[in-house]
Design an enzyme around this catalytic site. Structure first.
Site, PDB file in Angstrom:
ATOM      1  N   TYR A 214       0.850  -1.197   0.000  1.00  0.00           N
ATOM      2  CA  TYR A 214       0.000   0.000   0.000  1.00  0.00           C
ATOM      3  C   TYR A 214       0.883   1.244   0.000  1.00  0.00           C
ATOM      4  O   TYR A 214       1.505   1.578   0.999  1.00  0.00           O
ATOM      5  CB  TYR A 214      -0.929   0.007   1.222  1.00  0.00           C
ATOM      6  CG  TYR A 214      -1.836  -1.212   1.323  1.00  0.00           C
ATOM      7  CD1 TYR A 214      -2.145  -1.980   0.196  1.00  0.00           C
ATOM      8  CD2 TYR A 214      -2.389  -1.592   2.535  1.00  0.00           C
ATOM      9  CE1 TYR A 214      -2.972  -3.090   0.285  1.00  0.00           C
ATOM     10  CE2 TYR A 214      -3.221  -2.705   2.633  1.00  0.00           C
ATOM     11  CZ  TYR A 214      -3.493  -3.444   1.509  1.00  0.00           C
ATOM     12  OH  TYR A 214      -4.311  -4.543   1.614  1.00  0.00           O
TER      13      TYR A 214
ATOM     14  N   PHE B 196     -12.840  -5.613   1.426  1.00  0.00           N
ATOM     15  CA  PHE B 196     -13.929  -4.881   0.771  1.00  0.00           C
ATOM     16  C   PHE B 196     -15.275  -5.137   1.479  1.00  0.00           C
ATOM     17  O   PHE B 196     -16.287  -5.400   0.819  1.00  0.00           O
ATOM     18  CB  PHE B 196     -14.042  -5.250  -0.716  1.00  0.00           C
ATOM     19  CG  PHE B 196     -12.883  -4.827  -1.577  1.00  0.00           C
ATOM     20  CD1 PHE B 196     -12.012  -3.820  -1.186  1.00  0.00           C
ATOM     21  CD2 PHE B 196     -12.667  -5.429  -2.817  1.00  0.00           C
ATOM     22  CE1 PHE B 196     -10.947  -3.424  -1.995  1.00  0.00           C
ATOM     23  CE2 PHE B 196     -11.613  -5.041  -3.641  1.00  0.00           C
ATOM     24  CZ  PHE B 196     -10.746  -4.041  -3.220  1.00  0.00           C
ATOM     25  N   PRO B 197     -15.307  -5.062   2.821  1.00  0.00           N
ATOM     26  CA  PRO B 197     -16.582  -5.327   3.508  1.00  0.00           C
ATOM     27  C   PRO B 197     -17.661  -4.301   3.169  1.00  0.00           C
ATOM     28  O   PRO B 197     -18.855  -4.576   3.316  1.00  0.00           O
ATOM     29  CB  PRO B 197     -16.199  -5.237   4.999  1.00  0.00           C
ATOM     30  CG  PRO B 197     -14.980  -4.361   5.023  1.00  0.00           C
ATOM     31  CD  PRO B 197     -14.230  -4.687   3.769  1.00  0.00           C
ATOM     32  N   LEU B 198     -17.205  -3.117   2.705  1.00  0.00           N
ATOM     33  CA  LEU B 198     -18.164  -2.072   2.318  1.00  0.00           C
ATOM     34  C   LEU B 198     -18.229  -1.929   0.791  1.00  0.00           C
ATOM     35  O   LEU B 198     -18.794  -0.962   0.290  1.00  0.00           O
ATOM     36  CB  LEU B 198     -17.768  -0.725   2.955  1.00  0.00           C
ATOM     37  CG  LEU B 198     -17.668  -0.728   4.483  1.00  0.00           C
ATOM     38  CD1 LEU B 198     -17.136   0.605   5.002  1.00  0.00           C
ATOM     39  CD2 LEU B 198     -19.038  -1.027   5.091  1.00  0.00           C
ATOM     40  N   GLY B 199     -17.630  -2.854   0.091  1.00  0.00           N
ATOM     41  CA  GLY B 199     -17.642  -2.790  -1.374  1.00  0.00           C
ATOM     42  C   GLY B 199     -16.338  -2.296  -1.955  1.00  0.00           C
ATOM     43  O   GLY B 199     -16.166  -2.303  -3.171  1.00  0.00           O
ATOM     44  N   GLY B 200     -15.420  -1.799  -1.127  1.00  0.00           N
ATOM     45  CA  GLY B 200     -14.111  -1.351  -1.606  1.00  0.00           C
ATOM     46  C   GLY B 200     -14.222  -0.188  -2.572  1.00  0.00           C
ATOM     47  O   GLY B 200     -14.856   0.831  -2.260  1.00  0.00           O
ATOM     48  N   PHE B 201     -13.639  -0.360  -3.763  1.00  0.00           N
ATOM     49  CA  PHE B 201     -13.626   0.735  -4.740  1.00  0.00           C
ATOM     50  C   PHE B 201     -15.012   0.950  -5.374  1.00  0.00           C
ATOM     51  O   PHE B 201     -15.241   1.951  -6.042  1.00  0.00           O
ATOM     52  CB  PHE B 201     -12.591   0.452  -5.833  1.00  0.00           C
ATOM     53  CG  PHE B 201     -11.182   0.388  -5.306  1.00  0.00           C
ATOM     54  CD1 PHE B 201     -10.564   1.524  -4.787  1.00  0.00           C
ATOM     55  CD2 PHE B 201     -10.472  -0.802  -5.299  1.00  0.00           C
ATOM     56  CE1 PHE B 201      -9.278   1.471  -4.278  1.00  0.00           C
ATOM     57  CE2 PHE B 201      -9.180  -0.869  -4.799  1.00  0.00           C
ATOM     58  CZ  PHE B 201      -8.586   0.277  -4.285  1.00  0.00           C
TER      59      PHE B 201
ATOM     60  N   PRO C  44     -18.431   1.124  -3.770  1.00  0.00           N
ATOM     61  CA  PRO C  44     -19.218   1.053  -2.535  1.00  0.00           C
ATOM     62  C   PRO C  44     -20.550   0.325  -2.739  1.00  0.00           C
ATOM     63  O   PRO C  44     -21.183   0.444  -3.787  1.00  0.00           O
ATOM     64  CB  PRO C  44     -19.438   2.520  -2.176  1.00  0.00           C
ATOM     65  CG  PRO C  44     -18.299   3.246  -2.829  1.00  0.00           C
ATOM     66  CD  PRO C  44     -17.979   2.481  -4.079  1.00  0.00           C
ATOM     67  N   LEU C  45     -20.934  -0.448  -1.725  1.00  0.00           N
ATOM     68  CA  LEU C  45     -22.155  -1.248  -1.807  1.00  0.00           C
ATOM     69  C   LEU C  45     -23.354  -0.374  -2.143  1.00  0.00           C
ATOM     70  O   LEU C  45     -23.543   0.692  -1.553  1.00  0.00           O
ATOM     71  CB  LEU C  45     -22.407  -1.927  -0.456  1.00  0.00           C
ATOM     72  CG  LEU C  45     -21.446  -3.049  -0.062  1.00  0.00           C
ATOM     73  CD1 LEU C  45     -21.676  -3.442   1.387  1.00  0.00           C
ATOM     74  CD2 LEU C  45     -21.612  -4.246  -1.005  1.00  0.00           C
TER      75      LEU C  45
HETATM   76  N1  LIG Z   1      -6.052  -9.139   0.821  1.00  0.00           N
HETATM   77  C1  LIG Z   1      -6.322  -8.369  -0.195  1.00  0.00           C
HETATM   78  O1  LIG Z   1      -6.049  -8.704  -1.352  1.00  0.00           O
HETATM   79  C2  LIG Z   1      -6.995  -7.062   0.076  1.00  0.00           C
HETATM   80  C3  LIG Z   1      -7.551  -6.331  -0.982  1.00  0.00           C
HETATM   81  C4  LIG Z   1      -8.191  -5.151  -0.686  1.00  0.00           C
HETATM   82  C5  LIG Z   1      -8.275  -4.688   0.621  1.00  0.00           C
HETATM   83  N2  LIG Z   1      -7.709  -5.402   1.633  1.00  0.00           N
HETATM   84  C6  LIG Z   1      -7.831  -4.956   3.040  1.00  0.00           C
HETATM   85  O2  LIG Z   1      -9.192  -4.770   3.343  1.00  0.00           O
HETATM   86  C7  LIG Z   1      -9.398  -3.493   3.950  1.00  0.00           C
HETATM   87  C8  LIG Z   1     -10.774  -2.992   3.643  1.00  0.00           C
HETATM   88  O3  LIG Z   1     -10.921  -2.781   2.263  1.00  0.00           O
HETATM   89  P1  LIG Z   1     -11.131  -1.342   1.626  1.00  0.00           P
HETATM   90  O4  LIG Z   1     -10.742  -0.278   2.578  1.00  0.00           O
HETATM   91  O5  LIG Z   1     -10.492  -1.341   0.318  1.00  0.00           O
HETATM   92  O6  LIG Z   1     -12.679  -1.328   1.320  1.00  0.00           O
HETATM   93  P2  LIG Z   1     -13.985  -1.141   2.233  1.00  0.00           P
HETATM   94  O7  LIG Z   1     -13.678  -1.206   3.672  1.00  0.00           O
HETATM   95  O8  LIG Z   1     -15.005  -2.060   1.675  1.00  0.00           O
HETATM   96  O9  LIG Z   1     -14.451   0.320   1.836  1.00  0.00           O
HETATM   97  C9  LIG Z   1     -13.647   1.442   1.996  1.00  0.00           C
HETATM   98  C10 LIG Z   1     -14.332   2.574   1.268  1.00  0.00           C
HETATM   99  O10 LIG Z   1     -15.556   2.885   1.941  1.00  0.00           O
HETATM  100  C11 LIG Z   1     -15.555   4.275   2.286  1.00  0.00           C
HETATM  101  N3  LIG Z   1     -16.194   4.396   3.604  1.00  0.00           N
HETATM  102  C12 LIG Z   1     -15.786   3.835   4.771  1.00  0.00           C
HETATM  103  N4  LIG Z   1     -16.641   4.167   5.758  1.00  0.00           N
HETATM  104  C13 LIG Z   1     -17.595   4.952   5.200  1.00  0.00           C
HETATM  105  C14 LIG Z   1     -18.734   5.617   5.715  1.00  0.00           C
HETATM  106  N5  LIG Z   1     -19.075   5.528   6.988  1.00  0.00           N
HETATM  107  N6  LIG Z   1     -19.487   6.342   4.853  1.00  0.00           N
HETATM  108  C15 LIG Z   1     -19.158   6.430   3.556  1.00  0.00           C
HETATM  109  N7  LIG Z   1     -18.084   5.847   3.005  1.00  0.00           N
HETATM  110  C16 LIG Z   1     -17.308   5.093   3.828  1.00  0.00           C
HETATM  111  C17 LIG Z   1     -14.123   4.704   2.307  1.00  0.00           C
HETATM  112  O11 LIG Z   1     -14.024   6.058   1.966  1.00  0.00           O
HETATM  113  P3  LIG Z   1     -13.445   7.136   3.020  1.00  0.00           P
HETATM  114  O12 LIG Z   1     -11.971   6.960   3.029  1.00  0.00           O
HETATM  115  O13 LIG Z   1     -13.877   8.444   2.442  1.00  0.00           O
HETATM  116  O14 LIG Z   1     -14.082   6.848   4.328  1.00  0.00           O
HETATM  117  C18 LIG Z   1     -13.513   3.819   1.222  1.00  0.00           C
HETATM  118  O15 LIG Z   1     -13.671   4.414  -0.041  1.00  0.00           O
HETATM  119  C19 LIG Z   1      -8.278  -2.650   3.376  1.00  0.00           C
HETATM  120  O16 LIG Z   1      -8.031  -1.521   4.134  1.00  0.00           O
HETATM  121  C20 LIG Z   1      -7.133  -3.636   3.329  1.00  0.00           C
HETATM  122  O17 LIG Z   1      -6.498  -3.640   4.591  1.00  0.00           O
HETATM  123  C21 LIG Z   1      -7.089  -6.581   1.364  1.00  0.00           C
END
Ligand SMILES: NC(=O)c1ccc[n+]([C@@H]2O[C@H](COP(=O)([O-])OP(=O)(O)OC[C@H]3O[C@@H](n4cnc5c(N)ncnc54)[C@H](OP(=O)(O)O)[C@@H]3O)[C@@H](O)[C@H]2O)c1
Length: 304
Positions: free
Chosen positions: A81, A230-235, A237-238
């Site tokens: 990252y 991607f619990p919230l949909g990642g790139f 969003p759900l």
């Molecule tokens: N193992 C793998 O291959 C892999 C791949 C991807 C990710 N990961 C891990 O999984 C973690 C979670 O994934 P992720 O961060 O990509 O996706 P995510 O948790 O599904 O979603 C993050 C996105 O949601 C937005 N968000 C969060 N809270 C919000 C809220 N209350 N209201 C509106 N928007 C909100 C964030 O924007 P804001 O910043 O504006 O809040 C960001 O754009 C990563 O941090 C990483 O550590 C692992």
């Protein structure tokens, strides 16, 4: 309003931080390692497309410190990252780490200048990645390391024996406490487990993407954690009418409902939602304590 906070904690902190209450309980990853089910995913602390520094460095530091202040003890990261940026920010924000905090990192992919994620799973590359993570995080030993397999579009079939065995060797050398796999097929998870114990699987899963339902139940029966990325949909969003409808009815945000659904889905699910903002972090921690009725849970389960 059908809303209640699940009471858990408090969690021990060093340095006079205030203990708090988090949704979910703790999960025993191993005999010597327990983490809060509500964790934090640090990927959003790098710049756009997970490359370069964040737009607001100070806010990134605040997010991490607030996560610990809120009682979160599980922080997910990777040297990929930035590359390296997220781990450097983690070290700047939290080092020396409170005893309660456990950093989970992953190896198996690097970054190229175009933002690609080239595979790096040779024994030499894995060894170098472990030392690089230790260095950037300022640690002598890594609590949990996930072997990231698959590609940018998801899991890909194929043996992971050589790569996983290399991590087992690094574990025996004392550089890694516990192992996991990420972005892996069920067959690769089984292959790893036949070589050595794993404490977690980190795969793409959320309320709308349920391909790992069987694997989650299998791991739950054996006490192995499943950590959806991607619990919230990642790139992407759900977005779902059902999710929005239930959220509106419960006077909650769709993000909160999505996290609460995951917490209820299985006791071995650990959350690592990502955010670059303190406000969203607080919102997610507060919201995920929502208790879903059986009817709400069933309605949401039909989204996928
Ligand atoms: N193992 C793998 O291959 C892999 C791949 C991807 C990710 N990961 C891990 O999984 C973690 C979670 O994934 P992720 O961060 O990509 O996706 P995510 O948790 O599904 O979603 C993050 C996105 O949601 C937005 N968000 C969060 N809270 C919000 C809220 N209350 N209201 C509106 N928007 C909100 C964030 O924007 P804001 O910043 O504006 O809040 C960001 O754009 C990563 O941090 C990483 O550590 C692992």
């Amino acid at each position: 309003m059908t809303r209640a906070l699940a009471r858990t904690g408090p969690f021990p902190h060093r340095g006079g931080m205030t203990a708090t209450t988090l949704p979910g309980s703790t999960f025993q990853l191993a005999d010597d390692l327990a983490v809060t089910r509500f964790g934090y995913g640090a990927m959003q602390l790098a710049g756009p497309y997970v490359m370069g520094p964040p737009a607001d460095h100070d806010e990134a530091l605040r997010v991490l410190r607030e996560a610990v202040e809120l009682g979160i003890t599980h922080i997910d990261t990777s040297d990929a990252y930035g590359p390296f940026i997220t781990n450097q920010i983690l070290k700047e924000a939290l080092h020396p780490y409170p005893d309660s905090v456990h950093v989970v990192t992953k190896v198996g992919a690097l970054r190229d200048p175009e933002g690609g994620w080239p595979v790096a799973r040779s024994p030499e590359q894995l060894r170098e990645s472990i030392h690089s993570n230790l260095d950037h995080l300022g640690l002598d030993v890594l609590d949990v390391v996930n072997l990231r397999v698959g590609g940018p579009l998801g899991p890909e079939p194929g043996s992971i024996e050589e790569a996983f065995t290399t991590l087992v060797e690094l574990q025996r050398e004392g550089l890694v406490r516990h192992l996991g796999v990420s972005n892996a097929t069920a067959e690769q998870v089984a292959e790893a487990r036949a070589i050595a114990p794993i404490v977690c699987v980190q795969n793409f899963y959320n309320i709308a993407n349920r391909h790992d339902d069987g694997l989650i139940d299998e791991l739950a029966a054996d006490g192995v954690a499943y950590v959806p990325f991607f619990p919230l949909g990642g790139f992407s969003p759900l977005q779902s009418d059902v999710l929005s409808g239930v959220a509106q009815r419960l006077d909650a945000s769709p993000m909160a409902v999505a996290l609460a659904w995951l917490l209820r889905r299985s006791p071995n699910i650990l959350l690592i939602p990502g955010t670059s903002s303190v406000a969203h972090l607080r919102e997610n921690v507060a919201g995920a304590g929502l208790v879903l009725s059986d009817d709400d849970y069933a309605e949401l389960g039909a989204i996928a």
